[in-house]
Design a protein around this motif. Structure first.
Motif, PDB file in Angstrom:
ATOM      1  N   ASP A   1      12.916 -68.229  58.611  1.00 29.15           N
ATOM      2  CA  ASP A   1      12.433 -68.829  57.372  1.00 29.15           C
ATOM      3  C   ASP A   1      13.377 -69.973  57.021  1.00 29.15           C
ATOM      4  O   ASP A   1      14.518 -69.741  56.611  1.00 29.15           O
ATOM      5  N   ILE A   2      12.933 -71.207  57.195  1.00 34.25           N
ATOM      6  CA  ILE A   2      13.783 -72.361  56.971  1.00 34.25           C
ATOM      7  C   ILE A   2      12.981 -73.495  56.342  1.00 34.25           C
ATOM      8  O   ILE A   2      11.817 -73.707  56.704  1.00 34.25           O
ATOM      9  N   ASP A   3      13.610 -74.225  55.419  1.00 35.84           N
ATOM     10  CA  ASP A   3      12.948 -75.373  54.796  1.00 35.84           C
ATOM     11  C   ASP A   3      13.930 -76.537  54.604  1.00 35.84           C
ATOM     12  O   ASP A   3      13.941 -77.193  53.575  1.00 35.84           O
ATOM     13  N   TYR A   4      14.763 -76.758  55.614  1.00 36.80           N
ATOM     14  CA  TYR A   4      15.719 -77.868  55.557  1.00 36.80           C
ATOM     15  C   TYR A   4      15.014 -79.225  55.536  1.00 36.80           C
ATOM     16  O   TYR A   4      15.522 -80.182  54.933  1.00 36.80           O
ATOM     17  N   ALA A   5      13.883 -79.319  56.216  1.00 37.56           N
ATOM     18  CA  ALA A   5      13.148 -80.594  56.268  1.00 37.56           C
ATOM     19  C   ALA A   5      12.347 -80.750  54.979  1.00 37.56           C
ATOM     20  O   ALA A   5      11.119 -80.616  54.940  1.00 37.56           O
TER      21      ALA A   5
ATOM     22  N   ASP B   1      12.825 -82.310  50.510  1.00 39.24           N
ATOM     23  CA  ASP B   1      13.600 -83.151  49.598  1.00 39.24           C
ATOM     24  C   ASP B   1      14.963 -82.535  49.307  1.00 39.24           C
ATOM     25  O   ASP B   1      15.982 -83.236  49.238  1.00 39.24           O
ATOM     26  N   ALA B   2      14.990 -81.212  49.124  1.00 38.44           N
ATOM     27  CA  ALA B   2      16.252 -80.526  48.858  1.00 38.44           C
ATOM     28  C   ALA B   2      17.195 -80.636  50.046  1.00 38.44           C
ATOM     29  O   ALA B   2      18.407 -80.831  49.889  1.00 38.44           O
ATOM     30  N   GLY B   3      16.652 -80.513  51.252  1.00 41.27           N
ATOM     31  CA  GLY B   3      17.466 -80.640  52.456  1.00 41.27           C
ATOM     32  C   GLY B   3      18.027 -82.044  52.611  1.00 41.27           C
ATOM     33  O   GLY B   3      19.168 -82.229  53.060  1.00 41.27           O
ATOM     34  N   LEU B   4      17.239 -83.036  52.226  1.00 36.35           N
ATOM     35  CA  LEU B   4      17.688 -84.427  52.313  1.00 36.35           C
ATOM     36  C   LEU B   4      18.860 -84.672  51.366  1.00 36.35           C
ATOM     37  O   LEU B   4      19.833 -85.360  51.720  1.00 36.35           O
ATOM     38  N   VAL B   5      18.790 -84.124  50.166  1.00 37.36           N
ATOM     39  CA  VAL B   5      19.891 -84.262  49.201  1.00 37.36           C
ATOM     40  C   VAL B   5      21.166 -83.629  49.771  1.00 37.36           C
ATOM     41  O   VAL B   5      22.262 -84.208  49.679  1.00 37.36           O
ATOM     42  N   ALA B   6      21.029 -82.451  50.361  1.00 38.74           N
ATOM     43  CA  ALA B   6      22.184 -81.763  50.936  1.00 38.74           C
ATOM     44  C   ALA B   6      22.795 -82.567  52.072  1.00 38.74           C
ATOM     45  O   ALA B   6      24.024 -82.734  52.144  1.00 38.74           O
ATOM     46  N   LEU B   7      21.961 -83.052  52.967  1.00 43.54           N
ATOM     47  CA  LEU B   7      22.455 -83.822  54.109  1.00 43.54           C
ATOM     48  C   LEU B   7      23.171 -85.087  53.649  1.00 43.54           C
ATOM     49  O   LEU B   7      24.243 -85.440  54.169  1.00 43.54           O
ATOM     50  N   LYS B   8      22.619 -85.763  52.683  1.00 48.67           N
ATOM     51  CA  LYS B   8      23.251 -86.985  52.167  1.00 48.67           C
ATOM     52  C   LYS B   8      24.611 -86.680  51.533  1.00 48.67           C
ATOM     53  O   LYS B   8      25.545 -87.490  51.643  1.00 48.67           O
TER      54      LYS B   8
ATOM     55  N   GLU C   1      13.971 -82.325  60.540  1.00 49.89           N
ATOM     56  CA  GLU C   1      12.786 -81.723  61.159  1.00 49.89           C
ATOM     57  C   GLU C   1      13.114 -81.188  62.547  1.00 49.89           C
ATOM     58  O   GLU C   1      12.666 -80.098  62.935  1.00 49.89           O
ATOM     59  N   ASP C   2      13.904 -81.952  63.289  1.00 53.15           N
ATOM     60  CA  ASP C   2      14.305 -81.515  64.625  1.00 53.15           C
ATOM     61  C   ASP C   2      15.177 -80.263  64.545  1.00 53.15           C
ATOM     62  O   ASP C   2      14.985 -79.312  65.310  1.00 53.15           O
ATOM     63  N   PHE C   3      16.100 -80.260  63.601  1.00 56.03           N
ATOM     64  CA  PHE C   3      16.973 -79.109  63.400  1.00 56.03           C
ATOM     65  C   PHE C   3      16.143 -77.880  63.032  1.00 56.03           C
ATOM     66  O   PHE C   3      16.345 -76.787  63.573  1.00 56.03           O
ATOM     67  N   GLU C   4      15.204 -78.057  62.141  1.00 53.90           N
ATOM     68  CA  GLU C   4      14.364 -76.950  61.688  1.00 53.90           C
ATOM     69  C   GLU C   4      13.533 -76.387  62.830  1.00 53.90           C
ATOM     70  O   GLU C   4      13.434 -75.163  63.009  1.00 53.90           O
ATOM     71  N   THR C   5      12.939 -77.270  63.617  1.00 54.70           N
ATOM     72  CA  THR C   5      12.126 -76.827  64.766  1.00 54.70           C
ATOM     73  C   THR C   5      12.944 -76.012  65.756  1.00 54.70           C
ATOM     74  O   THR C   5      12.494 -74.971  66.243  1.00 54.70           O
TER      75      THR C   5
ATOM     76  N   GLY D   1      23.072 -74.721  48.367  1.00 50.06           N
ATOM     77  CA  GLY D   1      23.356 -75.229  47.030  1.00 50.06           C
ATOM     78  C   GLY D   1      22.211 -76.008  46.426  1.00 50.06           C
ATOM     79  O   GLY D   1      21.997 -75.982  45.202  1.00 50.06           O
ATOM     80  N   THR D   2      21.451 -76.719  47.249  1.00 52.18           N
ATOM     81  CA  THR D   2      20.303 -77.484  46.746  1.00 52.18           C
ATOM     82  C   THR D   2      19.020 -76.663  46.738  1.00 52.18           C
ATOM     83  O   THR D   2      17.961 -77.168  46.374  1.00 52.18           O
ATOM     84  N   GLY D   3      19.133 -75.396  47.159  1.00 54.73           N
ATOM     85  CA  GLY D   3      17.972 -74.501  47.107  1.00 54.73           C
ATOM     86  C   GLY D   3      17.261 -74.277  48.410  1.00 54.73           C
ATOM     87  O   GLY D   3      16.179 -73.658  48.434  1.00 54.73           O
ATOM     88  N   CYS D   4      17.814 -74.760  49.514  1.00 54.98           N
ATOM     89  CA  CYS D   4      17.171 -74.558  50.816  1.00 54.98           C
ATOM     90  C   CYS D   4      17.349 -73.117  51.294  1.00 54.98           C
ATOM     91  O   CYS D   4      18.238 -72.393  50.838  1.00 54.98           O
TER      92      CYS D   4
END
Length: 443
Positions: free
Chosen positions: A243-247, A249-256, A432-436, A224-227
């Motif tokens: 192909d992942i980009d959770y780590a 700004d968009a990922g931070l908004v989603a997690l929050k 970052e840990d999740f993405e790795t 939803g935030t574009g990740c």
């Protein structure tokens, strides 16, 4: 039941159909599957190809004394038995039809474990296709003539779901494996706003169910935030890259946002009405539509997932995975039996049969003509799913470890290891840990 033997006209294009699929390694591609490997040796030859491409008028066995085994979900076992037997009778086949109850979530694992002993025709979820191709358990359809009919008669999403690489392997059977919002219209005043849904549930002392520790539902916030979170596979079904980009700004908004939702007194982790209580809203799928109608009564309503205002002040529309049920045919060494299986699979996924399944158990059609049926158009749950499809992403192939990692991330929020007081730096470190770890699943 009307005869729809479209495949008879395609007998001259059966050469490709006689090739058994060949694979030498496997990979897990959905949360409930276990990693396995198998291989199957191609049995195609010049002589069998020649036999397969003979005209339909050539004398062939009608199947007397032979059996075609079909695996489908329990809800449609009896209906499938009736439809298959009528088709066999109308078209002069004498095969004995045996329909067994094997859910789409188990079919791939069972087929891969024992391809030879598995069903001749079987239903499966789209995210299992790579494993089936790798195991040589599903007949390719590209170049047979069946592919043309499938592409013309079904929605593009379902055709893509039945395709691995550039090859079509399965017949689309439904287009209803997605999720949206069921809600009590006497409680929820604005189903388009996540904040309002939560506020209404809190004010009424009611529960809002959302399964945040499931990798299937969790992506609603991140997509939803574009990740992005997708996996590429090799031709043999093994995972090549992630192909992942959770780590971000968009990922931070989603997690929050997930953390904020979990902190509400109305929040309950879950996605099944059978285990839900005091419900005013739940993120669920069409499989629970009858339960939702019974529970909510005159207040029964459904809609696409809501939007939310993120921690950055921007508004985001919750996204989702979309999925499809497919019907696969096991490669056969007998050209006549293969032809019968393909013709039967084509019929079982036709407009007529998809509408029968909709009327009997509420499955949403992938067939374009069936989707225009008046009753289908009027279905509240399917209408909500169709609306949500504008914001959905077709579920591809995902390794087992992804689902485990997503569950762990959600569990950390539910258990309070991650809260609204956790610093942005620590939240980013979590992402970052999740993405790795997600990337390592493809290495």
């Amino acid at each position: 039941m009307k005869k729809k033997l479209l495949a008879v006209l395609l007998a001259g294009a059966m050469t490709v159909s006689m090739f058994t699929a060949c694979g030498s390694s496997s990979s897990s591609s959905e949360s409930t599957s276990s990693e396995s490997s198998s291989s199957s040796e191609s049995t195609s030859s010049e002589s069998s190809s020649s036999e397969a491409s003979t005209e339909a008028s050539t004398t062939t066995s009608t199947g007397a004394g032979e059996t075609i085994t079909i695996w489908v979900a329990d809800a449609v076992t009896s209906l499938t038995q009736t439809m298959a037997e009528e088709f066999m009778s109308e078209n002069g086949y004498e095969y004995t039809i045996v329909v067994e109850s094997v859910g789409e979530g188990d079919a791939a694992s069972n087929m891969i474990t024992d391809v030879e002993g598995g069903a001749d025709i079987y239903g499966f979820a789209q995210d299992q296709l790579a494993r089936l191709v790798a195991a040589g358990a599903v007949q390719q359809l590209t170049g047979t003539g069946y592919d043309t009919t499938i592409e013309e008669e079904n929605g593009a999403g379902s055709v893509a779901a039945a395709t691995f690489g550039s090859t079509l392997y399965a017949f689309p059977m439904s287009a209803d494996n997605g999720y949206f919002l069921y809600y009590d219209s006497s409680v929820i005043t604005d189903p388009t706003s996540l904040e309002q849904i939560v506020a209404d549930c809190e004010a009424a002392g009611k529960n809002f169910y959302f399964e945040i520790n499931s990798g299937w539902y969790q992506v609603a916030f991140f997509f939803g935030t574009g990740c992005t979170l997708t996996y590429e596979t090799n031709d043999d079904g093994t995972f090549a890259s992630c192909d992942i980009d959770y780590a971000s700004d968009a990922g931070l908004v989603a997690l929050k946002e997930i953390i904020e939702l979990q902190s509400s007194s109305s929040f309950q982790n879950g996605s099944s009405l059978s285990s839900a209580t005091n419900v005013a809203a739940i993120v669920d799928g069409t499989w629970d539509s009858e339960a939702a109608k019974e529970l909510l009564g005159d207040n029964y309503a459904a809609a696409a997932l809501p939007s939310f205002v993120g921690s950055d002040g921007e508004t985001y529309q919750l996204s989702s995975f979309s999925g499809y049920k497919l019907l696969g045919v096991k490669p056969q060494t007998d050209a006549d039996k293969l032809r019968a299986c393909l013709e039967l699979a084509q019929y079982l996924t036709s407009e007529e049969c998809q509408l029968e399944r909709f009327n009997e158990v509420g499955w949403g059609p992938s067939n374009l003509a069936a989707q225009e049926d008046e009753a289908v158009q009027a279905d509240v749950a399917l209408s909500a799913l169709t609306e949500q499809s504008n914001y959905s992403i077709g579920q591809g192939q995902y390794p087992d470890d992804y689902w485990t990692l997503a569950t762990a991330l959600g569990d950390d929020i539910i258990s309070g290891n991650i809260t609204s007081s956790t610093s942005d730096e620590d939240l980013m470190a979590t992402l970052e840990d999740f993405e790795t770890k997600c990337i390592s699943c493809a290495q």
